[in-house]
Write an enzyme that holds these catalytic residues in place. Structure first.
Site, PDB file in Angstrom:
ATOM      1  N   PHE A   1      -8.951   7.972 -28.701  1.00  0.00           N
ATOM      2  CA  PHE A   1      -8.784   7.793 -30.142  1.00  0.00           C
ATOM      3  C   PHE A   1      -7.312   7.627 -30.497  1.00  0.00           C
ATOM      4  CE2 PHE A   1      -8.063   9.666 -34.372  1.00  0.00           C
ATOM      5  CZ  PHE A   1      -8.866   8.838 -35.142  1.00  0.00           C
ATOM      6  N   VAL A   2      -6.459   8.491 -29.947  1.00  0.00           N
ATOM      7  CA  VAL A   2      -5.027   8.423 -30.244  1.00  0.00           C
ATOM      8  C   VAL A   2      -4.407   7.165 -29.638  1.00  0.00           C
ATOM      9  CG1 VAL A   2      -2.805   9.583 -29.919  1.00  0.00           C
ATOM     10  CG2 VAL A   2      -4.843  10.927 -30.448  1.00  0.00           C
TER      11      VAL A   2
ATOM     12  N   SER B   1      -7.070  15.346 -30.517  1.00  0.00           N
ATOM     13  CA  SER B   1      -7.105  15.836 -29.140  1.00  0.00           C
ATOM     14  C   SER B   1      -7.843  14.893 -28.198  1.00  0.00           C
ATOM     15  CB  SER B   1      -7.760  17.227 -29.092  1.00  0.00           C
ATOM     16  OG  SER B   1      -9.104  17.154 -29.545  1.00  0.00           O
ATOM     17  N   UNK B   2      -8.377  13.803 -28.723  1.00  0.00           N
ATOM     18  CA  UNK B   2      -9.119  12.849 -27.897  1.00  0.00           C
ATOM     19  C   UNK B   2      -8.210  11.690 -27.506  1.00  0.00           C
ATOM     20  N   PRO B   3      -7.819  11.584 -26.229  1.00  0.00           N
ATOM     21  CA  PRO B   3      -6.864  10.549 -25.819  1.00  0.00           C
ATOM     22  C   PRO B   3      -7.255   9.127 -26.201  1.00  0.00           C
ATOM     23  CG  PRO B   3      -7.094  12.184 -24.087  1.00  0.00           C
ATOM     24  CD  PRO B   3      -8.137  12.512 -25.122  1.00  0.00           C
TER      25      PRO B   3
END
Length: 288
Positions: free
Chosen positions: A163-164, A159-161
């Site tokens: 990180f993705v 859910s962490u932009p």
């Protein structure tokens, strides 16, 4: 969360204030942009599609992230905590061997490799956790380390932009530096859970109410990684001990070698930089 004394409060207040100011500016700019778009298109979209970032939950999360950072148990060159984690079934054959204690009723079962359909899955809310948790195993983080080889540990959640967004770059490291280092992803509590503090552009994953929820999310994140860039993915225990030990909160990168911290990444999201790990590994490769 660790007890906070007055000195720690004074040290972290500037960072907390600057982060909250950034969230307020982000909300203001987003509102103005939506208002301008609505005036140009003569249509209005509900604010439900654009969650605010400066909320009570958001400010609490920012505060907690700085408290965790201030109380982390690691320092550059110091000993790496051997935190408890939960390994998922179906690791790739290129992963280093490790010894774990299989969990619950499936202690004598052989983990089933993920199918092509599972590997293509995106992160979604799931209520069926039996197939994922049946092949999990209780482990220690340093079980994945091998003597004299760097272990790159990537902490984060779907859910962490940031990180993705940098996951592809991290997978490139796994592919390009497999000969000199090992890699591990530790899935921690959601940075922006969809039912508490969602972030625009983040994948929608709710809070983990049980270990099965976290294992499902970790397994589905692994499915987003290309086969040649895939590495072991483990889940933090529900007491968040790895998150606390390493002061992660949102996302963070570490390199561990022979039980010591050789690279200590900056606090996410603003100082989470995969390229710094690449530079570190390039220096390791050049010295061999």
């Amino acid at each position: 969360m660790p007890h906070v004394n007055l000195l720690v409060v004074l040290l972290i207040l500037p960072g907390v204030f600057s982060n909250c100011l950034f969230l307020a500016l982000y909300d203001a700019v987003s509102f103005l942009r939506r208002a301008l778009q609505a005036s140009l298109t003569h249509s209005a979209k509900g604010d439900a599609q654009h969650p605010r970032m400066l909320t009570a939950q958001g400010m609490l999360s920012v505060w907690r992230s700085y408290v965790l950072d201030a109380h982390k148990k690691v320092r550059l060159g110091g000993k790496a905590p051997n935190s408890s984690v939960v390994a998922l079934g179906g690791h790739s054959s290129s992963s280093p061997s490790f010894s774990c204690a299989a969990s619950s009723s499936s202690s004598h079962e052989t983990p089933t490799p993920r199918t092509t359909a599972e590997a293509a899955a995106t992160v979604t809310t799931s209520t069926t956790t039996t197939s994922t948790t049946s092949s999990t195993a209780a482990c220690r983080l340093l079980d994945f380390a091998r003597a004299h080889r760097p272990l790159v540990v990537n902490f984060g959640s779907a859910s962490u932009p940031p990180f993705v967004e940098q996951l592809g770059e991290f997978c490139d490291l796994v592919r390009d530096f497999a000969g000199v280092a090992d890699f591990l992803v530790v899935y921690i509590e959601e940075a922006h859970p969809s039912d508490a503090w969602p972030a625009p552009g983040g994948l929608e994953v709710p809070r983990h109410l049980a270990l099965g929820d976290r294992c499902v999310a970790a397994s589905q994140l692994r499915g987003l990684m290309p086969p040649l860039g895939r590495c072991p993915v483990v889940a933090d225990a529900m007491d968040n001990n790895a998150n606390i030990d390493y002061g992660v909160s949102y996302e963070r990168l570490y390199v561990i070698q022979d039980g010591r911290i050789r690279y200590l990444g900056g606090k996410g999201p603003f100082f989470y930089r995969v390229r710094e790990v690449k530079s570190f590994l390039e220096s390791v490769k050049a010295s061999r």
